[in-house]
Design a protein around this motif. Structure first.
Motif, mmCIF file in Angstrom:
data_model
loop_
_atom_site.group_PDB
_atom_site.id
_atom_site.type_symbol
_atom_site.label_atom_id
_atom_site.label_comp_id
_atom_site.label_asym_id
_atom_site.label_seq_id
_atom_site.Cartn_x
_atom_site.Cartn_y
_atom_site.Cartn_z
ATOM 1 N N TRP A 1 0.877 -1.011 0.170
ATOM 2 C CA TRP A 1 -0.268 -0.114 -0.468
ATOM 3 C C TRP A 1 1.312 0.875 0.151
ATOM 4 O O TRP A 1 0.474 2.553 -0.564
ATOM 5 C CB TRP A 1 -0.988 0.195 1.161
ATOM 6 C CG TRP A 1 -2.123 -1.170 0.784
ATOM 7 C CD1 TRP A 1 -2.796 -1.662 0.080
ATOM 8 C CD2 TRP A 1 -2.438 -1.827 2.271
ATOM 9 N NE1 TRP A 1 -3.815 -2.498 0.374
ATOM 10 C CE2 TRP A 1 -3.688 -2.204 1.993
ATOM 11 C CE3 TRP A 1 -2.604 -2.190 3.945
ATOM 12 C CZ2 TRP A 1 -4.588 -3.488 2.968
ATOM 13 C CZ3 TRP A 1 -3.580 -2.608 4.816
ATOM 14 C CH2 TRP A 1 -3.720 -2.950 3.854
ATOM 15 N N TRP B 1 -4.332 -0.609 14.851
ATOM 16 C CA TRP B 1 -4.325 -0.984 13.156
ATOM 17 C C TRP B 1 -5.163 0.102 12.496
ATOM 18 O O TRP B 1 -4.541 0.260 11.577
ATOM 19 C CB TRP B 1 -5.911 -1.908 13.551
ATOM 20 C CG TRP B 1 -6.032 -2.035 12.491
ATOM 21 C CD1 TRP B 1 -7.594 -1.786 11.791
ATOM 22 C CD2 TRP B 1 -5.974 -3.187 11.132
ATOM 23 N NE1 TRP B 1 -8.265 -2.110 11.017
ATOM 24 C CE2 TRP B 1 -7.476 -3.521 10.493
ATOM 25 C CE3 TRP B 1 -4.874 -3.612 10.837
ATOM 26 C CZ2 TRP B 1 -7.025 -3.729 9.047
ATOM 27 C CZ3 TRP B 1 -4.517 -4.117 9.785
ATOM 28 C CH2 TRP B 1 -5.770 -4.094 8.458
ATOM 29 N N GLN B 2 -6.125 1.027 13.744
ATOM 30 C CA GLN B 2 -6.505 2.253 13.099
ATOM 31 C C GLN B 2 -5.923 3.373 12.807
ATOM 32 O O GLN B 2 -6.639 3.557 11.189
ATOM 33 C CB GLN B 2 -7.737 2.616 14.176
ATOM 34 C CG GLN B 2 -8.567 3.910 13.666
ATOM 35 C CD GLN B 2 -9.748 2.966 12.364
ATOM 36 O OE1 GLN B 2 -10.383 2.316 12.297
ATOM 37 N NE2 GLN B 2 -10.328 3.508 11.818
ATOM 38 N N VAL C 1 -4.573 1.982 9.190
ATOM 39 C CA VAL C 1 -4.605 2.287 8.296
ATOM 40 C C VAL C 1 -4.943 3.449 7.458
ATOM 41 O O VAL C 1 -5.616 3.663 6.431
ATOM 42 C CB VAL C 1 -6.683 1.000 8.608
ATOM 43 C CG1 VAL C 1 -7.956 1.650 6.570
ATOM 44 C CG2 VAL C 1 -5.824 0.191 8.220
ATOM 45 N N LEU D 1 -4.473 4.899 3.823
ATOM 46 C CA LEU D 1 -5.711 5.713 2.789
ATOM 47 C C LEU D 1 -4.972 6.995 2.970
ATOM 48 O O LEU D 1 -5.409 7.491 1.471
ATOM 49 C CB LEU D 1 -7.150 5.457 3.576
ATOM 50 C CG LEU D 1 -7.772 3.780 3.707
ATOM 51 C CD1 LEU D 1 -8.329 3.945 4.723
ATOM 52 C CD2 LEU D 1 -7.752 3.495 2.747
ATOM 53 N N VAL E 1 -9.753 -8.679 -2.799
ATOM 54 C CA VAL E 1 -9.840 -8.311 -1.238
ATOM 55 C C VAL E 1 -10.733 -7.475 -1.811
ATOM 56 O O VAL E 1 -10.630 -6.319 -2.401
ATOM 57 C CB VAL E 1 -9.363 -8.770 -0.433
ATOM 58 C CG1 VAL E 1 -9.160 -10.005 -0.333
ATOM 59 C CG2 VAL E 1 -8.017 -7.558 -1.019
ATOM 60 N N LYS E 2 -11.248 -6.282 -0.598
ATOM 61 C CA LYS E 2 -12.462 -5.813 -1.136
ATOM 62 C C LYS E 2 -11.953 -4.559 0.694
ATOM 63 O O LYS E 2 -12.353 -3.724 0.405
ATOM 64 C CB LYS E 2 -13.715 -5.042 -1.112
ATOM 65 C CG LYS E 2 -14.024 -6.159 -2.658
ATOM 66 C CD LYS E 2 -15.270 -6.131 -2.785
ATOM 67 C CE LYS E 2 -16.511 -6.177 -3.907
ATOM 68 N NZ LYS E 2 -17.179 -6.657 -4.160
ATOM 69 N N THR E 3 -11.071 -4.953 1.614
ATOM 70 C CA THR E 3 -11.141 -4.758 2.799
ATOM 71 C C THR E 3 -9.476 -4.426 3.158
ATOM 72 O O THR E 3 -9.204 -5.252 2.697
ATOM 73 C CB THR E 3 -11.923 -5.049 4.123
ATOM 74 O OG1 THR E 3 -11.764 -6.384 4.095
ATOM 75 C CG2 THR E 3 -13.329 -4.283 3.199
ATOM 76 N N PRO E 4 -8.774 -3.721 3.775
ATOM 77 C CA PRO E 4 -7.631 -3.815 4.681
ATOM 78 C C PRO E 4 -7.799 -5.333 5.151
ATOM 79 O O PRO E 4 -6.774 -6.255 5.334
ATOM 80 C CB PRO E 4 -7.601 -2.595 5.353
ATOM 81 C CG PRO E 4 -8.184 -1.764 4.836
ATOM 82 C CD PRO E 4 -9.264 -2.018 4.226
ATOM 83 N N GLU E 5 -8.834 -5.601 6.166
ATOM 84 C CA GLU E 5 -8.978 -6.131 6.966
ATOM 85 C C GLU E 5 -9.076 -7.927 6.448
ATOM 86 O O GLU E 5 -8.397 -8.832 6.742
ATOM 87 C CB GLU E 5 -9.870 -6.885 8.036
ATOM 88 C CG GLU E 5 -9.806 -5.733 8.545
ATOM 89 C CD GLU E 5 -10.295 -4.633 8.242
ATOM 90 O OE1 GLU E 5 -11.054 -3.604 9.012
ATOM 91 O OE2 GLU E 5 -10.611 -4.780 7.452
ATOM 92 N N ALA E 6 -9.438 -7.835 5.534
ATOM 93 C CA ALA E 6 -9.580 -8.680 4.273
ATOM 94 C C ALA E 6 -7.999 -9.258 3.818
ATOM 95 O O ALA E 6 -7.319 -10.058 3.013
ATOM 96 C CB ALA E 6 -10.431 -9.662 3.586
#
Length: 263
Positions: free
Chosen positions: A29, A145-146, A149, A153, A207-212
């Motif tokens: 990323w 984490w928050q 991310v 972004l 995937v579509k999310t950071p977690e995934a």
């Protein structure tokens, strides 16, 4: 069970792959692949330090990785472009490291073991260190984490949200240095970056999310470790490169599936 060197090798490969797989998405990323590569190249300088000062290999490689980070920050603040600074640091550190290792006293050192890894010689102490680092990386990711991310972004959004982006970047650099330091025994200095990049790149189209993406990257990393070691056993090939080859095959399969699905 841990007396079996194959079991120790498997657990070591799995631990390194999971730690690298967890950080890989952030490297992708933030487009830090070359930065990770520079750290890995500098690991050979860390090997020379550990031999010369008779200190732990982990400590020597960790110090050299952090030194690369400090030099990179210093050069970029002097208006050097990031890619030029990393190119100078990475190749200089690798060259000086190889020369220093060759000049080290005592029995002749097997440089290939540090360049490509020697996972079959992993000891219980190495195994404990690898999984301890994996646990530290996991705990840090859960804690930050928050903030991480949000920083990935949009750094501007992270700043306005009250997060210290320089602190988050420093945390990521420290985590990368730890993974490089423990990964040199498993897959070597020239291949550890592959375990940071390839599983994350394999996961990205699906995937579509950071977690995934983190979860799928971990899966690809674990698959590469297990399949690579099995392949090395069957084909009598070097274990470290075989793990990376397995990761590359998984990447090719992932891209093929993504193309079939139209992604």
């Amino acid at each position: 069970m841990l007396n079996d060197f194959l079991v120790r090798a498997g657990l070591a490969g799995l631990g390194v792959s999971l730690a690298a797989g967890a950080l890989g998405p952030f490297v992708v990323w933030r487009r830090m692949a070359y930065f990770g590569d520079a750290m890995a190249h500098a690991a050979i300088l860390g090997v020379a330090l550990s031999l010369g000062f008779e200190i732990s290999l982990f400590v020597g490689v960790l110090f050299s990785a952090l030194l690369v980070a400090a030099l990179f920050l210093a050069l970029t603040r002097r208006n050097q472009s990031a890619d030029s600074a990393l190119g100078v640091i990475a190749h200089s550190a690798l060259a000086f490291g190889l020369v220093a290792v060759a000049m080290s006293a005592g029995p002749r050192v097997n440089v290939e073991a540090y360049l490509f890894g020697d996972i079959l010689t992993v000891s219980r102490a190495d195994l404990t260190l690898i999984w301890s680092v994996a646990a530290v990386v996991a705990a840090w990711l859960l804690w930050r984490w928050q903030a991480l991310v949000t920083w990935v972004l949009s750094p501007d959004l992270a700043e306005t949200s009250g997060y210290n982006t320089k602190l988050e970047e420093l945390g990521l650099i420290m985590a990368l240095a730890l993974v490089v330091a423990v990964g040199i025994k498993a897959v070597g200095a020239l291949l550890i970056t592959a375990l940071l990049i390839i599983p994350a790149a394999s996961a990205r189209p699906h995937v579509k999310t950071p977690e995934a993406m983190i979860a799928l990257s971990l899966g690809f990393g674990a698959l590469a470790a297990v399949a690579g070691l099995k392949g090395a056993l069957w084909l009598d090939t070097p274990a470290g490169p075989s793990i990376v080859c397995a990761a590359a095959f998984a990447f090719a399969a992932s891209m093929l599936v993504a193309k079939v699905r139209g992604r």
